[in-house]
Design a protein around this motif. Structure first.
Motif, short mmCIF file in Angstrom:
data_model
loop_
_atom_site.label_atom_id
_atom_site.label_comp_id
_atom_site.label_asym_id
_atom_site.label_seq_id
_atom_site.Cartn_x
_atom_site.Cartn_y
_atom_site.Cartn_z
N PRO A 84 16.53 10.37 -1.84
CA PRO A 84 17.87 11.28 -2.51
C PRO A 84 18.51 12.38 -1.56
O PRO A 84 19.35 12.88 -1.72
CB PRO A 84 17.05 11.96 -3.72
CG PRO A 84 15.59 11.99 -3.45
CD PRO A 84 15.47 10.77 -2.70
N GLY A 85 17.64 13.00 -0.57
CA GLY A 85 18.05 13.65 0.68
C GLY A 85 19.12 13.14 1.35
O GLY A 85 20.00 14.11 1.86
N ALA A 86 19.46 12.01 1.46
CA ALA A 86 20.38 11.42 2.10
C ALA A 86 21.54 10.96 1.38
O ALA A 86 22.64 10.22 1.89
CB ALA A 86 19.61 10.01 2.90
N ALA A 87 21.64 11.36 0.09
CA ALA A 87 22.68 11.19 -0.87
C ALA A 87 24.00 11.19 -0.10
O ALA A 87 25.10 10.46 -0.33
CB ALA A 87 22.63 11.73 -2.22
N SER A 88 24.31 12.24 0.51
CA SER A 88 25.55 12.68 1.15
C SER A 88 25.78 12.41 2.60
O SER A 88 26.61 12.68 3.53
CB SER A 88 25.76 14.23 0.89
OG SER A 88 24.65 15.02 1.51
N LEU A 89 24.46 11.80 3.18
CA LEU A 89 24.46 11.30 4.46
C LEU A 89 25.54 9.83 4.83
O LEU A 89 25.48 9.07 3.97
CB LEU A 89 23.12 11.07 4.95
CG LEU A 89 22.97 10.54 6.27
CD1 LEU A 89 23.36 11.59 7.52
CD2 LEU A 89 21.55 10.04 6.66
N HIS A 90 26.26 10.23 5.68
CA HIS A 90 27.17 8.91 6.19
C HIS A 90 27.21 8.98 7.75
O HIS A 90 28.01 9.67 8.30
CB HIS A 90 28.62 9.13 5.48
CG HIS A 90 29.54 7.90 5.68
ND1 HIS A 90 29.37 6.72 5.29
CD2 HIS A 90 30.37 7.79 6.55
CE1 HIS A 90 30.26 5.94 5.66
NE2 HIS A 90 30.82 6.55 6.60
N VAL A 91 27.04 7.62 8.17
CA VAL A 91 26.94 7.30 9.54
C VAL A 91 28.14 6.64 9.76
O VAL A 91 28.30 5.52 9.01
CB VAL A 91 25.57 6.88 10.26
CG1 VAL A 91 25.75 6.61 11.53
CG2 VAL A 91 24.22 7.93 9.94
N ALA A 92 28.99 6.96 10.84
CA ALA A 92 30.02 6.30 10.96
C ALA A 92 30.11 5.61 12.32
O ALA A 92 29.32 5.93 13.11
CB ALA A 92 31.55 7.22 10.81
N GLU A 93 31.16 4.72 12.52
CA GLU A 93 31.18 4.30 14.01
C GLU A 93 31.38 5.23 15.08
O GLU A 93 30.85 4.95 16.15
CB GLU A 93 32.62 3.42 14.14
CG GLU A 93 32.67 2.35 15.10
CD GLU A 93 34.09 1.51 15.27
OE1 GLU A 93 34.46 0.97 16.22
OE2 GLU A 93 34.35 1.23 14.10
N ASP A 94 31.89 6.51 14.80
CA ASP A 94 31.92 7.48 15.85
C ASP A 94 30.74 8.04 16.49
O ASP A 94 30.38 8.40 17.38
CB ASP A 94 32.60 8.80 15.27
CG ASP A 94 34.24 8.53 14.86
OD1 ASP A 94 34.68 7.50 15.35
OD2 ASP A 94 34.66 9.50 14.30
N HIS A 95 29.51 7.63 15.56
CA HIS A 95 28.18 7.93 15.85
C HIS A 95 27.50 6.85 16.82
O HIS A 95 26.22 7.21 17.11
CB HIS A 95 27.24 8.17 14.52
CG HIS A 95 27.84 9.33 13.66
ND1 HIS A 95 28.47 9.20 12.32
CD2 HIS A 95 28.37 10.61 13.99
CE1 HIS A 95 28.99 10.20 11.94
NE2 HIS A 95 29.06 11.27 13.04
#
Length: 199
Positions: A84-95
């Motif tokens: 649940p700590g990663a609920a707002s985590l979003h890794v994108a192509e920029d990363h």
């Protein structure tokens, strides 16, 4: 661990299923102003994890056929492994940082990403990781990489790099620390050299 060969993202995406599998992993890190024992600067907090097989690796995993992109597959895996700590985590192509294929019969392309968080966001991930679906199964726990070398020249990163890592995750870590300048380059090079000298 076998040798691997670097290739561009475009080249990697041409190696399509079902002949090839794709796996995506991410280094999550945050600026960390503290000092160990009031003496050794921490620079950054960088996360890895202890896997079910006793090896160190990064959060992530295999991209499923139903995932519409590498990043969608990676984010799905991160949410499963970090909870649940990663609920707002979003890794994108920029990363995105790199892709590799093994020099051998195994047909797996590994893609590596790195995303900077705030220290508060990283601590939230750590605090809630035990609530993850895969905690105690695929993932035994998150750990921070010691981004310093103690006065004896061995403790800290040199000792950490002597652990057993899955696949090319050790090389991914060293490349990320250098590329993202998460610690002084001279100190990083000394840590790597010290590890190579150890029996």
């Amino acid at each position: 661990m076998g040798e691997s060969r670097a290739l561009s993202r475009a080249e990697a995406l041409q190696l399509a299923p079902p002949d090839w599998q794709h796996a995506c992993h991410a280094l999550l890190y945050a600026p960390c102003p503290g000092r160990l024992f009031g003496k050794f600067p921490l620079h950054f907090a960088a996360l890895m994890q202890m896997r079910f097989d006793g090896r160190l690796g990064f959060p992530g995993g295999f991209v499923d056929p139903q995932d519409v992109s590498l990043e969608e597959g990676l984010n799905r895996e991160l949410h499963e492994e970090l909870g649940p700590g990663a609920a707002s985590l979003h890794v994108a192509e920029d990363h995105y940082l790199s892709s590799h294929v093994p020099e051998g019969p195994r047909r797996v392309v590994t893609h590596f990403y790195a995303k900077q968080l705030t220290l508060e966001e990283l601590r939230t991930l750590e605090d809630r990781a035990t609530q993850a679906k895969e905690h105690g199964l695929e993932v035994m726990g998150l750990i921070r990489v010691p981004l310093y070398t103690l006065s004896d020249g061995v403790g800290g990163l040199p000792a950490f790099l002597s652990n057993t890592f899955i696949g090319n995750s050790r090389e991914q870590l060293i490349h990320a620390l250098d590329t993202l300048q998460l610690m002084p380059r001279e100190q990083l090079q000394k840590a790597v050299t010290m590890t190579q000298k150890r029996p």
